[in-house]
Scaffold this active site. Structure first.
Site: not given
Ligand code: FAD
Ligand code: NAP
Length: 342
Positions: A168, A242, A338
């Site tokens: 991340r 998250s 994050e």
């Molecule tokens: P923004 O929120 O608009 O920007 C995020 C950051 O990036 C800011 O600092 C901004 O300045 C910068 N930025 C944006 N665009 C650019 C650009 N073109 N050039 C330079 N800088 C830029 N993330 C995960 O990794 N995994 C997930 O599973 C995941 N699940 C999510 C679920 C939900 C319900 C929500 C709400 C979010 C989730 N996220 C997840 C987080 C988010 O979706 C990601 O980080 C996504 O990439 C953000 O995109 P955005 O366009 O909304 O970015």
């Molecule tokens: P989950 O399945 O309840 O699991 C909890 C955490 O355990 C996850 O965050 C995941 O880490 C880790 N995990 C589970 N199974 C694993 C495996 N087999 N090997 C390694 N790590 C494992 O998680 P959840 O909250 O429902 O999310 C599911 C996936 O969506 C995850 O990958 C999570 O990162 C992603 N997610 C991300 C966001 C965001 O905003 N970043 C929001 C929602 C969901 P990892 O996170 O490293 O995968």
């Protein structure tokens, strides 16, 4: 010829961030092409104005009005660069919606991003934190990132290694934070899929549906249904996914923790360190489903902080700090945010 783009003043960002925080941008404009972006950066009236690049606002927390220029990135387009019998190389405009792109790949049987289904946001923000889910990260299929440097208004292409991707994380979230604007991303998608179905939740859905043979569409559908059940829809309740990263700690520290908390869940990382689900730590501190005035912790996913209505970014930040303190006091683990806080 210099373009003068129309901008708005004291513009509410409430519809432009998924936390639905009512903060204002001093100035706000949208760019739809690389030329438009160059012209904004060339315009000397903006030279000393702080800039915030905005995608769909799904990974930001606004704790105050933004004093400066918000550049809303809407650069679109998908270009086929190269194709072989095994792979296709696509260059995607930074303003394209990530999930719509994933659906485009599924439709065309281009594999590699199916585990990243239903992640909100734009293509351009995806490399910023190396988006990841269900065992797959953007870096696994990313070839390069086209950018423009904010200070010099010059293009530069970062290859995968130069992006310094980590869990991340990337160079754009650290050393080069707010220095480059991502204008497009080049990905290599496989024509012969390699399936990643290790995560328990995917296994459960697939077992129920018993798919044979497995396809990227089945994985995508399974992930979409899991996410729709578990995660709050930002259109209904403000959140940014998250709020914290899962902590990754050294094995010896983990073994000591495990003696004190024998049920602590964990996952072994490739480098021998241990990843602990932050949601478990937060739930163990009693926060899951708790409401604190206008803000709170989601009832199904303790990693997700929510705005119940008229919450402010300040209230969300205060709650996040309360959680960090509790987790530190109980487990000795520092939770890192994050979400990008402004
Ligand atoms: P923004 O929120 O608009 O920007 C995020 C950051 O990036 C800011 O600092 C901004 O300045 C910068 N930025 C944006 N665009 C650019 C650009 N073109 N050039 C330079 N800088 C830029 N993330 C995960 O990794 N995994 C997930 O599973 C995941 N699940 C999510 C679920 C939900 C319900 C929500 C709400 C979010 C989730 N996220 C997840 C987080 C988010 O979706 C990601 O980080 C996504 O990439 C953000 O995109 P955005 O366009 O909304 O970015
Ligand atoms: P989950 O399945 O309840 O699991 C909890 C955490 O355990 C996850 O965050 C995941 O880490 C880790 N995990 C589970 N199974 C694993 C495996 N087999 N090997 C390694 N790590 C494992 O998680 P959840 O909250 O429902 O999310 C599911 C996936 O969506 C995850 O990958 C999570 O990162 C992603 N997610 C991300 C966001 C965001 O905003 N970043 C929001 C929602 C969901 P990892 O996170 O490293 O995968």
């Amino acid at each position: 010829m210099a373009l003068t783009l129309p901008f708005k003043k004291n513009f509410s960002l409430k519809p432009y961030n998924t936390f639905a925080i009512d903060a204002n941008a001093e100035y706000f404009l949208s760019v739809r092409s690389v030329d438009e972006l160059h012209s904004v950066l060339r315009d000397t009236s903006w030279t000393f104005t702080p800039k915030l690049i905005l995608g769909e606002g799904s990974n930001i927390l606004l704790t105050q009005d933004f004093k400066g220029l918000v550049i809303h990135n809407q650069i679109g387009g998908i270009e086929r660069l190269d194709e072989s019998k095994d792979a296709i190389y696509l260059k995607i405009g930074a303003g394209e919606n990530w999930h719509q792109f994933v659906l485009f790949c599924i439709e065309n049987n281009y594999a590699g991003v199916e585990n990243l289904s239903l992640i909100p946001g734009t293509m351009g923000a995806a490399p910023i934190q190396n988006i990841g889910a269900y065992g797959v990260e953007l870096k696994d299929c990313l070839v390069s990132v086209d950018t423009i440097s904010i200070e010099e208004n010059k293009p530069y292409t970062f290859n995968n290694a130069e992006c310094e991707f980590a869990y991340r994380d990337s160079i754009f979230k650290n050393k080069l934070k707010n220095k480059y604007i991502i204008t497009s991303v080049t990905l290599r998608l496989n024509k012969n899929p390699i399936f990643h179905v290790e995560y328990g939740a995917i296994q459960e859905v697939l077992k129920k549906n018993n798919p044979s043979p497995l396809s990227i569409k089945m994985i995508s559908d399974a992930i979409i249904s899991i996410r729709q059940q578990k995660l709050p829809d930002p259109k209904k309740i403000g959140n940014a996914g998250s709020f914290f990263k899962n902590p990754i700690i050294k094995k010896n520290i983990f073994l000591d923790l495990q003696k004190k908390f024998p049920t602590i869940p964990y996952f072994l990382e490739m480098n021998g360190c241990i990843k602990i689900p932050a949601a478990w730590l937060i739930e163990s501190c009693g926060f899951k489903g708790k409401r604190f005035g206008n803000v709170g912790v989601h009832e199904h996913q303790a990693l997700v902080l929510v705005n119940n209505g008229n919450g402010t970014g300040f209230e969300i930040k205060a709650l996040s700090e309360k959680i960090q303190k509790s987790v530190l006091d109980k487990f000795g683990i520092e939770l890192m945010t994050e979400v990008n806080i402004y």
